[in-house]
Design an enzyme around this catalytic site. Sequence first.
Site, PDB file in Angstrom:
ATOM      1  N   ILE A  65       0.890  -1.162   0.000  1.00  0.00           N
ATOM      2  CA  ILE A  65       0.000   0.000   0.000  1.00  0.00           C
ATOM      3  C   ILE A  65       0.932   1.218   0.000  1.00  0.00           C
ATOM      4  O   ILE A  65       1.933   1.237   0.728  1.00  0.00           O
ATOM      5  CB  ILE A  65      -0.938  -0.013   1.236  1.00  0.00           C
ATOM      6  CG1 ILE A  65      -1.894   1.186   1.245  1.00  0.00           C
ATOM      7  CG2 ILE A  65      -0.186  -0.091   2.553  1.00  0.00           C
ATOM      8  CD1 ILE A  65      -2.972   1.110   2.350  1.00  0.00           C
ATOM      9  N   SER A  66       0.638   2.216  -0.839  1.00  0.00           N
ATOM     10  CA  SER A  66       1.518   3.387  -0.937  1.00  0.00           C
ATOM     11  C   SER A  66       1.510   4.194   0.367  1.00  0.00           C
ATOM     12  O   SER A  66       0.555   4.135   1.143  1.00  0.00           O
ATOM     13  CB  SER A  66       1.067   4.298  -2.072  1.00  0.00           C
ATOM     14  OG  SER A  66       1.075   3.616  -3.297  1.00  0.00           O
TER      15      SER A  66
END
Length: 218
Positions: A65-66
């Site tokens: 997940i960024s």
Amino acid sequence: MRTPNFKYVRKRKELVELLQNKGIHDQSVLAAIGKIERQLFIPDSALHGHAYENKAFPIGAEQTISHPYTVAFQSQLLQVGKGDKILEIGTGSGYQAAVLAELGADLYTIERQKELYDKTTPLLKSLGYTQVKYYYGDGYKGKQSFAPFDKIIVTAAAPEIPVALLEQLRLGGMLVIPLNNKKGNQDMLRLTKSEQQEIHKEVFEEFSFVPMLKETNE
Ligand code: SAH
């Protein structure tokens, strides 16, 4: 609709303050991040207490997940207006998609990892993001059948600018894409297609993404 988890209200507020301190000023982006429960997009519940730190976490299929700052930065560059038709390459956890949906985007999102596509589609549906359209496929090709798009966002490190994505942008449209640089990171680019079909390039700061890969994983 689920009942919001009040446990993390204060942590979300602190994250919004951190993003503001790092220069994010788009109020609708800050409001979306202040509302979305990021822990729901992180599969390992042992990490949920850290969900509001500016960090990337594993989401399966060797992907992450960024960072919230990256999501906020790309969302701000896109200047999302309600009803904008947006194509996202790299659905991943679905967190960036949720932010764009909160901003009122008419969102199309593509993921090349079947495991993530299968997991994220029902998650976003369960959270009430009914306007999002999901595709399992190779984002290098874009989504010709629904082109042109007002905006396109790539959320993986691109070795080159995919020609199909530029072609599928409407006149006046924008592509936000992290492009590999010589230092092994990515420069964040915003490419705007003028009415005369010219591409205007703006270069922003460096980020670090997982690679944009060709074809699907099957
Ligand atoms: N937007 C995501 C970012 C996840 S990381 C989030 O908020 O969590 C980048 C994602 O891009 C990964 O899930 C990876 O599998 C996907 N990806 C990489 N290359 C791709 C391609 N060619 N087409 C579609 N998705 C791709």
